[in-house]
Design an enzyme around this catalytic site. Structure first.
Site, PDB file in Angstrom:
ATOM      1  N   TYR A 153      30.306  36.636  32.625  1.00  0.00           N
ATOM      2  CA  TYR A 153      31.392  35.697  32.867  1.00  0.00           C
ATOM      3  C   TYR A 153      31.560  35.404  34.354  1.00  0.00           C
ATOM      4  CZ  TYR A 153      34.185  39.549  34.611  1.00  0.00           C
ATOM      5  OH  TYR A 153      34.632  40.603  35.357  1.00  0.00           O
TER       6      TYR A 153
ATOM      7  N   PHE B 143      37.625  30.512  33.144  1.00  0.00           N
ATOM      8  CA  PHE B 143      36.456  31.382  32.988  1.00  0.00           C
ATOM      9  C   PHE B 143      35.290  30.626  32.381  1.00  0.00           C
ATOM     10  CE2 PHE B 143      39.974  34.403  32.803  1.00  0.00           C
ATOM     11  CZ  PHE B 143      39.533  35.424  33.631  1.00  0.00           C
TER      12      PHE B 143
ATOM     13  N   ILE C 283      42.502  41.130  28.950  1.00  0.00           N
ATOM     14  CA  ILE C 283      43.644  40.229  28.825  1.00  0.00           C
ATOM     15  C   ILE C 283      43.613  39.542  27.463  1.00  0.00           C
ATOM     16  CG2 ILE C 283      43.898  39.863  31.327  1.00  0.00           C
ATOM     17  CD1 ILE C 283      42.396  37.216  30.992  1.00  0.00           C
TER      18      ILE C 283
ATOM     19  N   TYR D 245      47.355  37.577  33.428  1.00  0.00           N
ATOM     20  CA  TYR D 245      48.009  38.694  34.107  1.00  0.00           C
ATOM     21  C   TYR D 245      49.511  38.510  34.289  1.00  0.00           C
ATOM     22  CZ  TYR D 245      43.316  40.329  35.145  1.00  0.00           C
ATOM     23  OH  TYR D 245      42.029  40.772  35.041  1.00  0.00           O
TER      24      TYR D 245
ATOM     25  N   PHE E   9      37.069  34.770  41.734  1.00  0.00           N
ATOM     26  CA  PHE E   9      37.637  36.092  42.013  1.00  0.00           C
ATOM     27  C   PHE E   9      36.830  37.227  41.403  1.00  0.00           C
ATOM     28  CE2 PHE E   9      39.932  34.553  38.229  1.00  0.00           C
ATOM     29  CZ  PHE E   9      39.778  35.617  37.345  1.00  0.00           C
ATOM     30  N   ASP E  10      35.849  36.906  40.541  1.00  0.00           N
ATOM     31  CA  ASP E  10      35.016  37.988  39.991  1.00  0.00           C
ATOM     32  C   ASP E  10      33.778  37.416  39.315  1.00  0.00           C
ATOM     33  OD1 ASP E  10      34.234  40.532  39.476  1.00  0.00           O
ATOM     34  OD2 ASP E  10      35.694  40.928  37.912  1.00  0.00           O
TER      35      ASP E  10
END
Length: 481
Positions: free
Chosen positions: A85, A158, A115, A141, A95-96
């Site tokens: 992902y 995502f 999540i 979140y 962010f990731d």
């Protein structure tokens, strides 16, 4: 969520190569980068092109399919999934990324390990599918965010690829896999000895062989023709749950098969189990010692019935209950202590014999050791431990056990025979070792001799070359010097 995972893409705007798979989107957004490169807000893109996948239809999670997966099943609750992902904020900031870590992200879907949006979306995907997903804060979140990378009340985007998924392993040996079709209610589960009311469907090789409502006691499903795997799974199932259980032969009908269902030896089975209701049995801490002793005697009889019928796994369940109830009890007087020790001794002895039949020799040794702690000269425990060690090729240790049996009972002919077998096995083992080492040393000697010959040959060749060089006439220069 512990670290999100991303996907890198490369190629032209209408063709992308993702993890080695070429994809053509023809008209739809083909990558996260495309969404953030338009003048439109990402939320508007998902509103116009996406599908709302939330159960209550509140548009909290929207999905755009980028690459369709393989037609077939989708992940179910509890499945262990592998995904790649990329996660970005609405401003396009990543962010990731899983590919940044060079490994897929693995989790059990529907278990609250990620999540909410992930549990919802992944359950809607097929193997190999790649999708883009937008999730509102309440599905991500929330107001807490995930500092320092994800701020408070952040809507996230995502890109996810579902690489693979597999049912949840209920036992360490992988003999029972569970896939949950309908999640149960509450946090209560049946325990050993509970009475369960279930609806069952059983398949073998695609053939439905069993479909019924049935009631049984957990630990005694054999009595109603329900296989061990279903019995062992009950303690993990919640009321109202409907799940699929994939059973290896050991947890099905094993090598005996089931004649009444026309199931042969060592068949793998699939069961659909719906737990309609159950009544829990008393836990050991809810019983006083008197009740434990009374129930232990009944359980011992049940275990013996199973053992005589050759149902050793079921016998183990019964005898193990006695151990669980009494191993921490010491009683209030000599009489109670003797009763406790007598039941524990029988339970461990019978467990040792069951495990011997099941070829689980480490467990046999462990239970024999428990008996010997209570009774150091117990003839049966010493003999059974010797048998297990002999079958584990621990010949010297086995011989020590059989000799101890003779010290307790010098007339035990079986022990004398086993000692003779141990001695023969030790001799055979030593002879094999001698041959192995003899051949090894011979090969070493041959190798050393070969190396020596080559070395001498090289040295001889060097001396010969030096002699030849010495016999050569020096070359004269043009001026004769």
């Amino acid at each position: 969520m512990d670290g999100f995972m991303v996907k890198h893409t490369r190629g032209t705007s209408n063709k992308r190569e993702i993890l080695g798979t070429r994809v053509c989107m023809s008209g739809k957004m083909s990558a996260l980068e495309d969404i953030f490169s338009t003048n439109q807000c990402p939320t508007a893109v998902f509103t116009s092109q996406g599908t709302d996948v939330t159960p209550n239809g509140d548009c909290g999670v929207c999905k755009i399919v980028k690459q369709h997966g393989v037609e077939g099943e989708k992940p179910m609750i509890g499945d262990r999934v592998h995904v790649h992902y990329t996660g970005r904020l609405l401003n396009g900031k990543k962010f990731d990324s899983s590919l940044d870590r060079k490994e897929p992200f693995v989790f059990n879907v529907g278990k609250g390990q990620v999540i909410k949006a992930w549990d919802i979306v992944v359950c809607s995907m097929q193997k190999g599918e790649v999708c883009l997903m937008l999730c509102k804060p309440e599905y991500a979140y929330g107001s807490a965010g995930s500092p320092p990378k994800v701020p408070s009340n952040a809507t996230l985007v995502f890109e996810i690829e579902l690489l693979s998924f597999r049912g949840e392993e209920l036992l360490e040996d992988g003999g029972i896999l569970r896939r949950i079709k309908v999640k149960g209610e509450g946090y209560n589960n049946p325990n050993e000895g509970a009475t369960v009311h279930v609806h069952l469907k059983g398949w073998c090789g695609g053939r439905l062989f069993d479909s019924r409502d049935v009631t049984f006691v957990v630990g005694e499903s054999e009595d109603v023709g329900v296989p061990l795997g279903v019995d062992r799974a009950m303690e993990k199932i919640q009321k109202g749950e409907c799940c699929l259980l994939y059973l290896k032969p050991k947890y099905g009908f094993a090598k005996e098969g089931k004649k009444e269902y026309d199931i042969g030896s060592n068949a793998e089975l699939l069961y659909e189990v719906t737990l309609k209701n159950f009544e829990k049995a008393k836990e050991f801490w809810e019983m006083d010692l008197k009740e434990k002793l009374e129930r232990a005697d009944l359980v011992k009889q049940k275990g013996t019935q199973y053992f005589k019928a050759g149902r050793y796994s079921y016998a183990v369940i019964q005898y193990q209950q006695i151990v669980n109830w009494l191993e921490m009890e010491c009683g209030t007087g000599k009489e109670q202590l003797q009763a406790i020790q007598a039941l524990l001794l029988v339970a461990h002895l019978n467990l040792a014999l069951c495990f011997l039949r099941l070829r689980e020799y480490s467990q046999t040794v462990e239970n024999c050791n428990k008996v010997i702690e209570l009774d150091p000269e117990n003839e049966k425990a010493l003999y059974r431990r010797g048998e297990a060690r002999l079958l584990r090729n621990e010949f010297s240790m086995a011989m020590v056990d059989f000799k101890q049996v003779l010290q307790v009972n010098s007339f035990n002919r079986a022990a004398r025979s086993q000692i003779a077998i141990c001695r023969r096995k030790i001799r055979e083992h030593d002879e094999r070792d001698k041959k192995i080492y003899a051949n090894m040393f011979q090969r070493f000697a041959e190798h050393d001799a070969k190396v020596g010959r080559l070395k001498r040959k090289k040295e001889d060749s060097g001396i010969s070359n030096q002699n030849k060089q010495g016999l050569k006439r020096p070359r004269l220069s043009q001026d004769g010097s």
